[in-house]
Design a protein around this motif. Structure first.
Motif, PDB file in Angstrom:
ATOM      1  N   GLY B  69      -1.494  -2.576  12.416  1.00 25.20           N
ATOM      2  CA  GLY B  69      -0.588  -3.336  11.558  1.00 25.20           C
ATOM      3  C   GLY B  69      -1.169  -4.646  11.074  1.00 25.20           C
ATOM      4  N   ALA B  70      -2.468  -4.851  11.331  1.00 20.71           N
ATOM      5  CA  ALA B  70      -3.059  -6.131  10.947  1.00 20.71           C
ATOM      6  C   ALA B  70      -3.299  -6.238   9.454  1.00 20.71           C
ATOM      7  CB  ALA B  70      -4.368  -6.332  11.705  1.00 20.71           C
ATOM      8  N   GLY B  71      -3.282  -5.096   8.779  1.00 22.75           N
ATOM      9  CA  GLY B  71      -3.506  -5.160   7.339  1.00 22.75           C
ATOM     10  C   GLY B  71      -4.840  -4.584   6.916  1.00 22.75           C
ATOM     11  N   LYS B  72      -5.489  -3.846   7.816  1.00 20.50           N
ATOM     12  CA  LYS B  72      -6.838  -3.355   7.498  1.00 20.50           C
ATOM     13  C   LYS B  72      -6.811  -2.304   6.398  1.00 20.50           C
ATOM     14  CE  LYS B  72      -7.602  -1.881  11.714  1.00 20.50           C
ATOM     15  NZ  LYS B  72      -6.338  -2.111  12.379  1.00 20.50           N
ATOM     16  N   SER B  73      -5.954  -1.274   6.572  1.00 20.30           N
ATOM     17  CA  SER B  73      -5.889  -0.240   5.540  1.00 20.30           C
ATOM     18  C   SER B  73      -5.403  -0.812   4.228  1.00 20.30           C
ATOM     19  CB  SER B  73      -4.969   0.895   5.972  1.00 20.30           C
ATOM     20  OG  SER B  73      -5.604   1.737   6.896  1.00 20.30           O
ATOM     21  N   SER B  74      -4.470  -1.763   4.314  1.00 20.41           N
ATOM     22  CA  SER B  74      -3.998  -2.397   3.089  1.00 20.41           C
ATOM     23  C   SER B  74      -5.151  -3.097   2.388  1.00 20.41           C
ATOM     24  CB  SER B  74      -2.898  -3.415   3.397  1.00 20.41           C
ATOM     25  OG  SER B  74      -1.829  -2.791   4.050  1.00 20.41           O
ATOM     26  N   MET B  75      -6.036  -3.703   3.173  1.00 28.84           N
ATOM     27  CA  MET B  75      -7.181  -4.378   2.563  1.00 28.84           C
ATOM     28  C   MET B  75      -8.061  -3.383   1.831  1.00 28.84           C
ATOM     29  SD  MET B  75      -8.684  -7.095   1.885  1.00 28.84           S
ATOM     30  CE  MET B  75      -8.228  -8.472   2.916  1.00 28.84           C
ATOM     31  N   LEU B  76      -8.297  -2.229   2.457  1.00 30.22           N
ATOM     32  CA  LEU B  76      -9.086  -1.211   1.766  1.00 30.22           C
ATOM     33  C   LEU B  76      -8.380  -0.749   0.497  1.00 30.22           C
ATOM     34  CD1 LEU B  76     -10.783   1.294   4.193  1.00 30.22           C
ATOM     35  CD2 LEU B  76     -11.637  -0.796   3.224  1.00 30.22           C
ATOM     36  N   ASN B  77      -7.063  -0.602   0.577  1.00 31.33           N
ATOM     37  CA  ASN B  77      -6.319  -0.186  -0.604  1.00 31.33           C
ATOM     38  C   ASN B  77      -6.426  -1.211  -1.716  1.00 31.33           C
ATOM     39  OD1 ASN B  77      -5.445   2.270   0.304  1.00 31.33           O
ATOM     40  ND2 ASN B  77      -3.574   1.479   1.214  1.00 31.33           N
ATOM     41  N   VAL B  78      -6.515  -2.493  -1.337  1.00 33.45           N
ATOM     42  CA  VAL B  78      -6.696  -3.534  -2.352  1.00 33.45           C
ATOM     43  C   VAL B  78      -8.073  -3.387  -2.983  1.00 33.45           C
ATOM     44  CG1 VAL B  78      -7.026  -6.008  -2.682  1.00 33.45           C
ATOM     45  CG2 VAL B  78      -5.065  -5.175  -1.394  1.00 33.45           C
ATOM     46  N   ILE B  79      -9.082  -3.140  -2.146  1.00 32.25           N
ATOM     47  CA  ILE B  79     -10.434  -2.973  -2.694  1.00 32.25           C
ATOM     48  C   ILE B  79     -10.479  -1.796  -3.654  1.00 32.25           C
ATOM     49  CG2 ILE B  79     -12.844  -2.500  -2.130  1.00 32.25           C
ATOM     50  CD1 ILE B  79     -12.493  -3.920   0.479  1.00 32.25           C
ATOM     51  N   ASN B  80      -9.744  -0.737  -3.307  1.00 30.22           N
ATOM     52  CA  ASN B  80      -9.697   0.457  -4.160  1.00 30.22           C
ATOM     53  C   ASN B  80      -8.927   0.255  -5.445  1.00 30.22           C
ATOM     54  OD1 ASN B  80      -9.756   2.884  -1.620  1.00 30.22           O
ATOM     55  ND2 ASN B  80     -11.050   2.802  -3.435  1.00 30.22           N
ATOM     56  N   GLY B  81      -8.101  -0.785  -5.470  1.00 28.81           N
ATOM     57  CA  GLY B  81      -7.266  -0.978  -6.642  1.00 28.81           C
ATOM     58  C   GLY B  81      -5.947  -0.246  -6.569  1.00 28.81           C
ATOM     59  N   PHE B  82      -5.637   0.309  -5.401  1.00 29.76           N
ATOM     60  CA  PHE B  82      -4.370   1.022  -5.275  1.00 29.76           C
ATOM     61  C   PHE B  82      -3.216   0.036  -5.115  1.00 29.76           C
ATOM     62  CE2 PHE B  82      -1.683   4.434  -4.803  1.00 29.76           C
ATOM     63  CZ  PHE B  82      -0.961   4.385  -3.629  1.00 29.76           C
ATOM     64  N   TYR B  83      -3.471  -1.037  -4.354  1.00 28.62           N
ATOM     65  CA  TYR B  83      -2.504  -2.132  -4.287  1.00 28.62           C
ATOM     66  C   TYR B  83      -3.080  -3.296  -5.078  1.00 28.62           C
ATOM     67  CZ  TYR B  83      -0.330   0.206  -0.265  1.00 28.62           C
ATOM     68  OH  TYR B  83       0.287   1.091   0.568  1.00 28.62           O
ATOM     69  N   HIS B  84      -2.188  -4.040  -5.737  1.00 24.56           N
ATOM     70  CA  HIS B  84      -2.674  -5.209  -6.468  1.00 24.56           C
ATOM     71  C   HIS B  84      -2.180  -6.465  -5.766  1.00 24.56           C
ATOM     72  CE1 HIS B  84      -4.225  -2.829  -9.743  1.00 24.56           C
ATOM     73  NE2 HIS B  84      -3.151  -2.089  -9.640  1.00 24.56           N
ATOM     74  N   PRO B  85      -3.108  -7.297  -5.308  1.00 25.95           N
ATOM     75  CA  PRO B  85      -2.679  -8.493  -4.568  1.00 25.95           C
ATOM     76  C   PRO B  85      -1.953  -9.459  -5.491  1.00 25.95           C
ATOM     77  CG  PRO B  85      -5.035  -8.578  -4.992  1.00 25.95           C
ATOM     78  CD  PRO B  85      -4.565  -7.242  -5.466  1.00 25.95           C
ATOM     79  N   GLN B  86      -0.952 -10.111  -4.916  1.00 30.85           N
ATOM     80  CA  GLN B  86      -0.212 -11.082  -5.727  1.00 30.85           C
ATOM     81  C   GLN B  86      -1.055 -12.304  -6.023  1.00 30.85           C
ATOM     82  OE1 GLN B  86       1.269  -9.273  -3.393  1.00 30.85           O
ATOM     83  NE2 GLN B  86       2.862  -8.269  -4.562  1.00 30.85           N
ATOM     84  N   GLU B  87      -1.908 -12.664  -5.044  1.00 29.16           N
ATOM     85  CA  GLU B  87      -2.781 -13.819  -5.276  1.00 29.16           C
ATOM     86  C   GLU B  87      -4.197 -13.460  -4.875  1.00 29.16           C
ATOM     87  OE1 GLU B  87       0.820 -16.435  -3.654  1.00 29.16           O
ATOM     88  OE2 GLU B  87      -1.150 -17.027  -2.899  1.00 29.16           O
ATOM     89  N   GLY B  88      -5.149 -14.183  -5.414  1.00 26.77           N
ATOM     90  CA  GLY B  88      -6.522 -13.998  -4.981  1.00 26.77           C
ATOM     91  C   GLY B  88      -7.379 -13.302  -6.023  1.00 26.77           C
ATOM     92  N   GLU B  89      -8.675 -13.304  -5.763  1.00 18.13           N
ATOM     93  CA  GLU B  89      -9.617 -12.698  -6.698  1.00 18.13           C
ATOM     94  C   GLU B  89     -10.524 -11.743  -5.968  1.00 18.13           C
ATOM     95  OE1 GLU B  89     -10.090 -16.692  -9.442  1.00 18.13           O
ATOM     96  OE2 GLU B  89     -11.783 -15.935  -8.307  1.00 18.13           O
ATOM     97  N   ILE B  90     -10.986 -10.770  -6.697  1.00 18.76           N
ATOM     98  CA  ILE B  90     -11.963  -9.841  -6.138  1.00 18.76           C
ATOM     99  C   ILE B  90     -13.187  -9.864  -7.037  1.00 18.76           C
ATOM    100  CG2 ILE B  90     -12.436  -7.453  -5.498  1.00 18.76           C
ATOM    101  CD1 ILE B  90      -9.417  -7.052  -5.329  1.00 18.76           C
ATOM    102  N   TRP B  91     -14.330 -10.111  -6.435  1.00 13.40           N
ATOM    103  CA  TRP B  91     -15.567 -10.139  -7.206  1.00 13.40           C
ATOM    104  C   TRP B  91     -16.443  -8.987  -6.759  1.00 13.40           C
ATOM    105  CZ3 TRP B  91     -17.324 -14.228 -10.570  1.00 13.40           C
ATOM    106  CH2 TRP B  91     -16.349 -15.213 -10.801  1.00 13.40           C
ATOM    107  N   PHE B  92     -16.843  -8.131  -7.683  1.00 11.95           N
ATOM    108  CA  PHE B  92     -17.685  -6.994  -7.356  1.00 11.95           C
ATOM    109  C   PHE B  92     -18.943  -7.067  -8.189  1.00 11.95           C
ATOM    110  CE2 PHE B  92     -18.785  -3.153  -5.492  1.00 11.95           C
ATOM    111  CZ  PHE B  92     -19.075  -2.169  -6.413  1.00 11.95           C
ATOM    112  N   ARG B  93     -20.076  -7.140  -7.477  1.00 11.32           N
ATOM    113  CA  ARG B  93     -21.391  -7.204  -8.122  1.00 11.32           C
ATOM    114  C   ARG B  93     -21.446  -8.322  -9.150  1.00 11.32           C
ATOM    115  NH1 ARG B  93     -23.237  -1.793 -10.117  1.00 11.32           N
ATOM    116  NH2 ARG B  93     -25.217  -2.193  -9.092  1.00 11.32           N
ATOM    117  N   GLY B  94     -20.964  -9.466  -8.723  1.00 13.87           N
ATOM    118  CA  GLY B  94     -21.108 -10.655  -9.556  1.00 13.87           C
ATOM    119  C   GLY B  94     -20.071 -10.794 -10.647  1.00 13.87           C
ATOM    120  N   GLU B  95     -19.150  -9.846 -10.779  1.00 12.59           N
ATOM    121  CA  GLU B  95     -18.139  -9.976 -11.833  1.00 12.59           C
ATOM    122  C   GLU B  95     -16.752  -9.983 -11.250  1.00 12.59           C
ATOM    123  OE1 GLU B  95     -20.450  -7.432 -15.174  1.00 12.59           O
ATOM    124  OE2 GLU B  95     -18.324  -7.022 -14.874  1.00 12.59           O
ATOM    125  N   LYS B  96     -15.901 -10.870 -11.805  1.00 11.94           N
ATOM    126  CA  LYS B  96     -14.533 -10.914 -11.320  1.00 11.94           C
ATOM    127  C   LYS B  96     -13.801  -9.684 -11.824  1.00 11.94           C
ATOM    128  CE  LYS B  96     -10.434 -13.482 -11.845  1.00 11.94           C
ATOM    129  NZ  LYS B  96      -9.605 -14.395 -12.303  1.00 11.94           N
TER     130      LYS B  96
END
Lengths: 333, 285, 358
Positions: B69-96
């Motif tokens: 319940g710590a949020g690990k799978s949710s974090m992966l889902n955010v990386i996948n783009g399945f969940y969209h975080p309300q705040e924050g940025e994701i940078w992949f290979r130098g691009e936001k």
């Protein structure tokens, strides 16, 4: 009040009463869906069958007369005596309970773990079966249902509403069919009874437990099979009431089974698992349909009631996929 | 380089020095390839992830650990783009990353396995892994209506690559079996194959060893290390088995109740008091 | 011992992926094609063509269409009747507006029109799933039937509201209209069946088919591995509707000759085709044919037995038909939910080992 406004009110009132009947049919669906996860397409044909059985008992018809005549070359039709409406109703109810037991034993038990689409298809098969069976048992000619209920427009209401129009206006009062009012009243009573049953009685609680989680319900000692029989019997009872009301209005015939199809947009609007949803959805569809037909119908050739409910539900679903009261679908991975 | 030596090398604190001593390229771990900045994710009233930032470097094996319940799978889902975080940025290979759908993110080169296996039960092993090649197949619909020519050629070519993966994962015998019939351990392996088939830049593994016995875990570890070694794939891994994490991970990030409570090499994290508290269940606010 | 696989190994991936890897299957397939294309037209008579073969072929096409959408892509549709109507009315308008246009192209174009309509009605499928989608397709069904009943442009303002297929020929032989030789209508439909079955095989064996099946089995995982959900679903709707439209055009112009929307394309047709693919087997091309054969032949058989042999009257026969069809569907669903195709597969397994029991 202006005549235009009075006409609109009349349309709305009629829509509400039709809506109540839709809600009643939809309730049958919701009950079965909640308890067993099955969407029972046969609910409409069950209404037809229940109505046919009631009329058959009332008129003293011989069941399967058609078949017996074909096989044995006889020409039988009735027993000769008739049954009072009350007795016929009780017998018809008994037949529906028997039907519920048979369905559970022969069909539901075997299809326990199948996907929803398979279960749905099974109920379509059941609908076909029951239609042929009902027709063979009681004959497919149109029957009139006479339950001793008053029919026709209410003169009293016409007079009262005539008085609401402006002085000298060309207005003859609102037409409300007394039978419709009675049907609506019965439906409301039934809806209240079912809601109370589901919320406050032990069996009702068991029903809700089964709807939530079969395994968990089993583990606290609820017999799944018993609940299913109860659910289908209640649905059968609802079918009987709906069938009788519609039948009294427009005769007992094939088109009765199409009510089931009308209940579908009601369920889409209200959510498949919600009793208040079925009620609100039914009313919305009933009123919406009548208003649309009244105002837009003449411009496009009429008969929009054939499709308006579905399109309305479709549009609604696009914006709110779970319906008004359905459980929100949260997809997890 | 044997697996044991590689793992032994990682046990030490200054692994760069160690690696140089043992002959592993110290520049193996590259630059930051993915960075999560101040991610917050809410579901209605529940905050699943609260202001978490961490990065993942190229070619490394990054473990994400934490109690349930710590949020690990949710974090992966955010990386996948399945969940969209309300705040924050994701940078992949130098691009936001702008607002993207999961399939677009897949095309960027992120592949994943799932905690509760998400294989396509109606298809065989071979077909499942072939679906993994989706992002690399270029033929269009009309070529497929004719089949002969471009479509068939591409199928055969990708089939060749998929067979290499099947060899690598040692699942040749079950290639035509419908995956619904396979035992759990093999299903997890097939799912890994599907993720590998995409030749991803970043591979996300969600509890790849859940429910496995010791031998199966050793096999899976071997595959993960081989993938990282041979193909240089960057791996982010959620795992509960501490032994596995300590052995194969380069760096670890620790989550608890949606917040980050530790970030560093396995040894640094192991001796972090907050982490110990979280796992022992010491209550905190 | 007949069904030999030993020694029949493949040395290339292309060979391994062929439709009929076992030699016996291949020869059997060629034999069936030969019989269907050459033998049957020589012996077929009007009754067989009109009551059995043509409806079988036409509904096979419709079943293929629905199977693509529901069996392969998992989107349940109850609008098949309505889309058949689109195909029929498109073909009618094309035939009456462009009398010079060859009927072959008319049918294909009708399919194309239906594909566009189908894709449009498929747009909600991104938001609505499962049951709700099935019910939403009813909106298409009822709306389309109402449309063709009410809007006079569709039936060229005719007084009866009915549409009638004018005579059209292929290579000088009539295939639509009142004076069509039995074998001509049969062959014309057969040509489409072969073409569309080949097309379906091509689409389902590669990337497109896998995308559909991925969406069917687990649409979220599919999206995460790179399948574009809306595009894939819309393509499924479009291709499926193309097939159903072709079936509708043939149903009207070759089989019925004259049609009226509610009777010919009402919801009972949607159920009929759905029964076909369930009984035949979802996700299987053979299943489309098996299911169509089953649902077409059964009523004919029953009628012949009950009315012909037993002398019962037709209403009773119809009631019995409903009972038996409904009952069989339930029995099928209980015993073999994966349909006749699965039964065939199981039989093949047994046959491989024959005469050994296991």
């Amino acid at each position: 009040m202006g005549v235009g406004l009075l006409n609109t009110i009349e349309v709305i009132l009629n829509g509400l009463m039709t809506g109540v009947l839709y809600s009643l049919v939809a309730l049958g669906f919701v009950l079965i869906f909640k308890a067993s996860g099955i969407f029972n397409y046969a609910q409409g044909v069950m209404s037809l069958f229940a109505a046919l059985t009631l009329v058959g008992f009332q008129n003293g018809q011989i069941p399967f007369a058609e078949l017996i005549n074909a096989v044995f070359g006889t020409d039988l039709h009735t027993f000769g005596f008739t049954m009072p409406a009350i007795l016929a109703t009780i017998f018809a109810l008994g037949v529906m309970v028997l039907f519920a037991i048979i369905v559970e034993r022969l069909i539901l038990k075997h299809l326990v773990n199948q996907e929803p689409i398979i279960l749905f298809m099974a109920t379509i098969g059941l609908a076909y079966f029951l239609e042929g069976f009902g027709d063979m048992m009681w004959g497919s000619d149109i029957k009139t249902m006479d339950l001793g209920l008053p029919q026709g427009g209410s003169f009293w209401f016409e007079e009262v509403t005539q008085g609401w129009a402006a002085e000298g206006a060309d207005y003859w009062g609102m037409y409300i069919d007394v039978l419709d009012v009675i049907a609506a009243g019965v439906a409301v009573l039934l809806v209240i009874a079912l809601t109370v049953f589901s919320q406050y009685t032990k069996t009702g609680r068991a029903l809700r437990a089964v709807a939530d989680d079969h395994q968990a319900a089993l583990s606290v000692g609820i017999s799944l099979r018993y609940i299913w029989v109860v659910t289908w019997a209640i649905a059968g009872f609802v079918a009987l009431v709906a069938g009788s009301m519609w039948g009294a209005k427009s005769g007992v015939q094939f088109s009765l089974s199409l009510i089931a199809l009308k209940a579908l947009p009601v369920l889409m609007l209200g959510g498949f698992t919600s009793i208040p949803g079925a009620i609100v959805g039914g009313l919305l569809i009933g009123v919406g349909e009548k208003l649309f037909e009244f105002y837009v119908g003449p411009m496009v050739g009429g008969a929009t009631e054939n499709w308006f409910a579905y399109v309305l539900a479709l549009i609604f679903l696009v914006f709110r996929p779970q319906g008004l009261f359905g459980d929100k679908i949260i997809e997890r991975v | 380089m044997s697996i044991q030596a590689a793992e032994a090398a990682r046990d030490d604190a200054s692994y760069a020095a160690q690696e140089e001593a043992h002959g592993i390229d110290p520049r193996r771990i590259g630059d930051v390839v993915m960075e999560m900045k101040n991610i917050t994710l809410r579901f209605g009233g529940v905050t699943a992830i609260k202001d978490i930032s961490f990065d993942i470097r190229e070619h490394e094996i990054r473990a994400i650990i934490g109690p349930n319940g710590a949020g690990k799978s949710s974090m992966l889902n955010v990386i996948n783009g399945f969940y969209h975080p309300q705040e924050g940025e994701i940078w992949f290979r130098g691009e936001k990353r702008g607002p993207m759908r999961p399939h677009e993110i897949a095309h960027q080169g992120i592949a994943r396995t799932f905690q509760n296996i998400a294989l396509f039960k109606g298809m065989s092993t071979l077909d499942n892994i072939m679906t993994g090649r989706m992002t690399l197949m270029k033929t269009n619909f009309w070529q497929h209506t004719l089949w002969k020519g471009g479509a068939e050629r591409e199928e055969v070519e990708h089939r060749r690559r998929v067979e290499e993966i099947i060899d690598f994962l040692e699942i040749q015998a079950i290639r035509k079996t419908p995956v619904g019939r396979l035992p759990y351990g093999l299903q997890k392996r097939v799912e890994l194959g599907r993720a590998l088939a995409a030749e991803p830049k970043l591979l996300l593994l969600d509890e790849p060893m859940a429910g496995m016995n010791v031998e199966e875990k050793e096999d899976m570890c071997r595959f993960i290390l081989d993938v990282n070694d041979e193909f240089g794939t960057t791996i982010a891994l959620i795992e509960h088995d501490m032994g596995v994490v300590m052995d194969i991970a380069d760096r670890v990030v620790v989550l608890d109740y949606g917040r980050k409570i530790g970030d560093g090499t396995p040894d640094e994290v192991r001796s972090n008091q907050d982490v110990i508290d979280a796992y022992l269940g010491v209550s905190h606010d | 011992m007949l069904y030999r696989e030993a020694g029949d190994f493949k040395t290339s991936y292309a060979d391994d992926a062929q439709t009929f890897p076992i030699a016996f299957d291949r020869w059997r397939y060629y034999a069936i094609l030969l019989v269907a294309a050459v033998l049957v037209p020589l012996v077929i008579d009007s009754y067989w063509a009109k009551s059995i073969m043509v409806p079988f072929l036409v509904f096979s096409i419709a079943a293929m269409g629905l199977n693509i959408l529901t069996g392969y892509c998992g989107q349940v549709s109850l609008g098949t009747g309505g889309f058949m109507a689109v195909g029929a009315y498109a073909s009618y308008k094309l035939m009456t507006a462009f009398p010079e246009l060859n009927i072959f192209f008319v049918v294909l174009l009708s399919g194309g029109v239906t594909a566009l309509v189908g894709a449009a009605f498929g747009l909600p499928s991104l938001r609505i799933k499962g049951f709700y989608l099935a019910v939403a397709t009813l909106a298409a069904q009822f709306f389309l039937v109402w449309l063709f009943n009410k809007v006079p442009w569709f039936f060229n303002h005719s007084a009866t509201g009915q549409i009638t297929a004018p005579e059209r020929t292929v290579f000088g032989i009539a295939v639509t209209g009142p004076s069509v030789p039995a074998w001509a209508s049969y062959l014309f439909c057969l040509a489409f069946v072969v073409l569309l079955a080949w097309l379906m095989r091509n689409l389902t064996r590669g990337k497109v088919g896998r995308q559909w099946m991925a969406i069917r089995d687990m649409d979220i995982a599919a999206e995460i591995i790179g399948v574009h959900p809306l595009k894939t679903k819309l393509i499924a709707f479009a291709v499926s509707s193309f097939y159903v439209g072709v079936a509708g055009a043939l149903f009207f112009s070759v089989y019925l000759g004259a049609a009226e929307p509610t009777e010919a394309f009402g919801i009972q047709q949607s159920f009929l085709v759905l029964f076909m693919i369930i009984i035949g087997g979802l996700g299987s091309i053979f299943g489309c044919f098996a299911g169509a054969a089953f649902m077409i032949m059964l009523p004919v058989l029953l009628k012949n037995v009950m009315v012909g042999a037993l002398g019962w009257d037709t209403t009773l026969a119809t009631h019995f038909e409903f009972i038996i069809v409904g009952g069989l569907i339930i029995v099928f669903l209980i015993l073999e939910p994966h349909g006749l195709a699965q039964l065939a597969r199981l039989m093949k397994e047994k046959l491989r080992l024959w005469p050994f029991p296991h």
